[in-house]
Design a protein around this motif. Structure first.
Motif, PDB file in Angstrom:
ATOM      1  N   GLU A   1     -11.339 -29.977 -74.099  1.00 40.49           N
ATOM      2  CA  GLU A   1     -11.778 -28.628 -74.542  1.00 40.49           C
ATOM      3  C   GLU A   1     -11.502 -28.013 -73.763  1.00 40.49           C
TER       4      GLU A   1
ATOM      5  N   ARG B   1     -25.386 -27.318 -76.273  1.00 35.93           N
ATOM      6  CA  ARG B   1     -24.917 -25.408 -76.683  1.00 35.93           C
ATOM      7  C   ARG B   1     -25.583 -24.083 -76.185  1.00 35.93           C
TER       8      ARG B   1
ATOM      9  N   ILE C   1     -12.738 -23.730 -72.991  1.00 38.18           N
ATOM     10  CA  ILE C   1     -13.580 -22.702 -73.381  1.00 38.18           C
ATOM     11  C   ILE C   1     -13.050 -20.860 -73.330  1.00 38.18           C
TER      12      ILE C   1
ATOM     13  N   TYR D   1     -16.884 -25.951 -65.787  1.00 38.69           N
ATOM     14  CA  TYR D   1     -17.714 -26.849 -65.725  1.00 38.69           C
ATOM     15  C   TYR D   1     -18.414 -27.269 -64.426  1.00 38.69           C
TER      16      TYR D   1
ATOM     17  N   ARG E   1     -23.621 -28.287 -72.394  1.00 44.80           N
ATOM     18  CA  ARG E   1     -22.571 -28.511 -73.132  1.00 44.80           C
ATOM     19  C   ARG E   1     -22.599 -29.300 -74.690  1.00 44.80           C
TER      20      ARG E   1
ATOM     21  N   HIS F   1     -15.719 -18.376 -76.794  1.00 43.85           N
ATOM     22  CA  HIS F   1     -15.662 -18.856 -77.390  1.00 43.85           C
ATOM     23  C   HIS F   1     -15.194 -20.690 -77.352  1.00 43.85           C
ATOM     24  N   LEU F   2     -15.389 -21.518 -77.905  1.00 46.94           N
ATOM     25  CA  LEU F   2     -16.008 -22.784 -77.450  1.00 46.94           C
ATOM     26  C   LEU F   2     -14.561 -23.866 -78.379  1.00 46.94           C
ATOM     27  N   TYR F   3     -13.625 -24.272 -77.709  1.00 45.32           N
ATOM     28  CA  TYR F   3     -12.139 -24.965 -78.528  1.00 45.32           C
ATOM     29  C   TYR F   3     -11.719 -26.088 -78.366  1.00 45.32           C
ATOM     30  N   SER F   4     -12.089 -27.334 -79.177  1.00 47.54           N
ATOM     31  CA  SER F   4     -11.306 -28.581 -79.168  1.00 47.54           C
ATOM     32  C   SER F   4      -9.891 -28.989 -78.533  1.00 47.54           C
TER      33      SER F   4
ATOM     34  N   GLU G   1     -11.234 -24.002 -83.658  1.00 44.74           N
ATOM     35  CA  GLU G   1     -12.865 -23.438 -82.576  1.00 44.74           C
ATOM     36  C   GLU G   1     -13.583 -24.337 -83.454  1.00 44.74           C
TER      37      GLU G   1
END
Length: 609
Positions: free
Chosen positions: A461, A523, A463, A499, A520, A472-475, A483
Motif C-alpha cells: 500500500e 480511514r 499513500i 505509517y 488505517r 491519495h491511498l493506493y494499493s 487508487e
C-alpha cells in the motif's frame, strides 16, 4: 522534556582562510562558531556542549574574558556581543564595532578593553574599546585592506599588534593606542598574530609559509621559524604553549608542527603532528589550532577536530567530527548498539552511537548532495538535486557498492519497503517511479502535483500526498497503483507522511502547520487539532510502540503528542534547533532524536531522569 545529549556541529570553515578558535584554560573549554551558533565544547568530554544562538548574523569568532566569566563574540555584520559564560548566557552588552565582518577579537589581560579587527567596508578596520561602555581607546591607521588578526600584549606596557591582507604587521602603543610602526617582512596575507604568555615576544604567520618572531615591546624582528623543515603551504594559525617555550602552527600542507623557541627568538622544529585517517584530499588541510593546558587542538577544512596530548605527542589523537551544514534527515537504526545515521545537504553522512557520540563519517564513492534520505539496516538510499537516486550498501561502518540510477525526473520524496527489499518508490513532480533491483520498471503519471510519499513495509500500500492537501491511498499491484480512497482534511501542501510501526495508523503533516493521525482501517481521523506549530512542519516520527507521534517544524520546536490523549495535552520542546527542525526519530519509547539547521543533533528524554 529534558535534553540528554547534544552532538555538536563542527566549526564553519572556508577554503583558503584560517579560523581562530580559542578557549578557557580554567575549564578546558574551547569556543568556535558555526552559522549563528557559538559552541562551547569541553575538551575532556565532547558530549558536554553548550550553544549560544542569539546572534542575528553568522558568528565569526568568540573569546573568553581573562577571568572566564564573560564571552565576547563577533559576527559578519560587525557586531560584538558580550554575554555570560554560564547558565543562561545573559547578554551584558552589544556594540556595533566595525562596518563589516569581524575576523578576530581579543581581551586585554586586565579584562577592561577589547580590540576587534576585520573588514571595515571603507571605514576603520580595527577598533579598541572599553568593554562595558563601548568608548574608543585609540586611533588605528595604517591598514588598507581587511585585518585578519589582532593581539594585545598580556603585560604592561600594553601594545596592540594587527596584521592582514595588505601583508603588513602594524604595531600600536598606548592606551590610548597610537600607530608606532609597520613591519613589511611578509610577502603574502598575514593570517594570525599571537603574543607569548609573558608578553616578551609575538609571532606572526602568513600565507608566504613563514613565521616571524618579534620583540613584544619594540616590534623589532628577532628571528624566524626555521625554513629548512618549515611548512610547504600557507600557515593559517598559530598558538603558544602555556609556558611560552613552544609554538604550534597549522598549515594548508595538512600538517601541524610544534616548534621550540629559543631565548633569542628563533624557532626550531620539535615535531610534526600528522592526523591519522586522512584521505589526502583538500578536506585534510588544517585551518585552526589551539594549545590549551595539556591539549593540542587542530581543526581541518572538513571539520575534523583532533586533540593531541602535549605531554605525549606520539600518542595518537582523539578525533571527532560532525556536520557543518543543515542536517536535513536522520534515521535511528537498530544493531548491536542503537545508532543514528544523519545526512546533511552537502552530501555528508555521519554515524552516531547513543551515549558515545560521533562514530565516523561514511566514505562514499560519490559525494553528491542529499535532499531525500532513507535508511534501513544494511541499505541507504539518497537523492540529490539532479535526477539520480543513490543506493548504498552499508555494512560494518563501510559503504560497499554504491549505484546511481537515473529516474529521468527530479526526485521529490522516496520510500523503502523493508519487507520487500528490492522495491523502492520515488515520487517526482507529477507522479511515481517504481524501482526494482536498481532498475526503473515503471513511471506512473498521477495527474496532480505530488509532494510526499509513504509505503507500507511489505510494499502493498502507498499513500501519496499532493500540493492540494489531499491524501491519495493506493494499493500496489505489481508495478502499478490502484487508487482506493482520497482523504481531505489538510489546508496546505502535504510535507510528510509516516505509517505507525504497528501499521494500524498513519500520520500526515502539511505546510500549513497542521498534523493529523488517521486510523488505517476506517480511514477516519484518530487525532486532530494538532495545530500547535507556528510555521510549516518539516518532519514527523512515530515512537516504536506506536503510542506517540512527534512533529518538527521551521518554528524551531518539536512537539510530541500521545495518540490516546487530546492534542492539547502535548509536550513541547521550544527552540530545539536554531533555524528550524528538519530531522526527527525515536531512539526508544522515551527518547526523541532531532536535527536541524544548526547542524547539531540532540537527544531528548521524555521521562524526567
Amino acid at each position: 522534556m529534558e535534553l540528554s545529549e547534544t552532538y555538536a556541529c563542527v566549526p564553519s570553515t572556508e577554503r583558503g582562510r584560517g579560523i581562530l578558535i580559542s578557549g578557557d584554560s580554567k575549564s578546558d573549554t574551547i569556543l568556535y562558531t558555526n552559522g549563528r551558533s557559538v559552541v562551547m565544547l569541553d575538551l575532556n568530554n565532547p558530549l558536554k556542549v553548550s550553544i549560544y544562538g542569539e546572534h542575528a548574523y553568522p558568528a565569526t569568532v568568540a573569546r573568553y574574558s581573562p577571568n572566564g566569566e564573560w564571552i565576547a563574540s563577533g559576527d559578519v555584520s560587525g557586531t560584538v556581543r558580550i554575554w555570560g559564560a554560564y547558565n543562561d548566557h545573559v547578554l551584558k552588552k552589544e556594540f556595533k564595532v566595525l562596518a563589516g565582518r569581524i575576523d578576530d577579537l581579543q581581551w586585554s589581560a586586565d579584562g577592561l578593553r577589547i580590540v576587534a579587527s576585520g573588514d571595515g567596508k571603507g571605514k576603520s578596520l580595527v577598533r579598541a574599546f572599553i568593554w562595558d561602555s563601548g568608548s574608543n581607546v585609540g586611533e588605528f591607521d595604517g591598514h588598507s585592506r581587511r585585518v585578519l588578526s589582532c593581539a594585545i600584549k598580556p603585560t604592561r606596557p600594553f601594545r596592540i599588534v594587527t596584521c592582514g591582507e595588505d601583508f603588513l604587521v602594524n604595531f600600536y602603543e598606548g592606551p590610548p593606542f597610537k600607530f608606532k610602526l609597520s613591519s613589511r617582512e611578509h610577502s603574502n596575507f598575514v593570517n594570525c598574530v599571537r603574543f607569548a604568555p609573558d608578553g616578551s615576544k609575538f609571532i606572526t604567520v602568513s600565507s608566504d609559509k613563514k613565521g616571524i618572531i618579534y620583540d613584544g615591546k619594540t616590534c623589532e624582528k628577532l628571528g624566524e621559524l626555521s625554513p629548512d623543515d618549515g611548512h610547504k603551504g600557507s600557515i593559517y594559525a598559530v598558538s603558544w604553549s602555556p609556558d611560552g617555550k613552544q609554538v604550534l602552527t597549522v598549515s594548508a600542507d595538512k600538517s601541524a608542527k610544534v616548534w621550540d623557541m629559543s631565548e633569542s627568538g628563533s624557532g626550531t622544529l620539535n615535531t610534526t603532528l600528522n592526523c591519522p585517517g586522512s584521505s589526502g584530499g583538500v578536506d585534510d588541510m588544517l585551518v585552526g589550532c589551539l594549545w590549551q593546558n595539556d591539549h593540542i587542538v587542530t581543526v581541518s577544512l572538513g571539520g575534523t577536530i583532533s586533540i593531541f596530548s602535549a605531554s605525549d605527542l606520539d600518542k595518537s589523537p582523539f578525533q571527532f567530527s560532525g556536520h557543518m551544514k543543515n542536517v536535513s534527515s536522520l534515521a535511528v537504526l537498530k544493531g548491536n548498539t542503537d545508532y543514528i545515521l544523519s545526512g546533511s545537504y552537502d552530501g555528508l553522512i555521519c554515524k552516531w552511537v547513543l551515549g558515545r557520540g560521533f562514530s565516523g563519517k561514511l566514505q562514499r564513492t560519490q559525494n553528491t548532495q542529499i535532499k531525500c534520505f532513507a535508511a534501513h539496516e544494511e541499505e541507504i538510499v539518497t537523492s540529490g538535486y539532479d535526477n539520480m537516486i543513490s543506493r548504498i550498501s552499508y555494512k560494518d561502518d563501510q559503504c560497499t557498492n554504491e549505484e546511481s540510477i537515473d529516474i529521468g525526473n527530479q526526485p521529490k520524496d522516496l520510500s523503502l519497503a523493508p519487507l520487500s527489499p528490492d522495491l523502492l518508490l520515488v515520487t517526482f513532480e507529477s507522479g511515481v517511479v517504481f524501482l526494482r533491483d536498481g532498475k526503473v520498471v515503471s513511471t506512473i503519471n498521477l495527474g496532480f502535483t505530488v509532494t510526499a510519499l509513504a509505503v507500507t513495509p511489505d510494499g502493498t500500500e502507498a499513500i501519496v500526498g499532493g500540493q492540494d492537501g489531499r491524501l491519495h491511498l493506493y494499493s500496489v499491484n505489481g508495478d502499478s497503483l490502484t487508487e482506493e480512497a482520497v482523504l481531505e482534511k489538510h489546508r496546505g501542501a502535504i510535507s510528510v507522511i509516516r505509517y505507525s510501526p504497528d501499521l494500524s495508523m498513519f500520520a500526515s503533516a502539511d505546510l500549513n502547520r497542521e498534523a493529523v493521525v488517521w486510523d488505517r482501517v476506517s480511514r477516519e481521523m484518530k487525532l486532530k487539532n494538532m495545530l500547535y506549530h507556528s510555521a510549516r512542519i518539516n518532519c514527523l516520527a512515530w515512537s516504536p510502540n506506536s503510542s506517540m507521534v512527534a512533529t518538527g517544524s521551521l518554528d524551531t520546536c518539536v512537539i510530541v503528542y500521545e495518540v490516546d490523549k487530546p492534542a492539547s495535552s502535548r509536550m513541547t520542546i521550544k527552540g530545539a534547533h536554531l533555524g528550524g527542525v528538519y530531522g526527527l526519530g525515536f531512539a526508544d519509547d522515551s527518547h526523541v532524536v532531532s536535527s536541524g539547521e544548526d547542524a547539531c543533533i540532540r537527544v531528548w528524554s521524555l521521562t524526567p531522569q
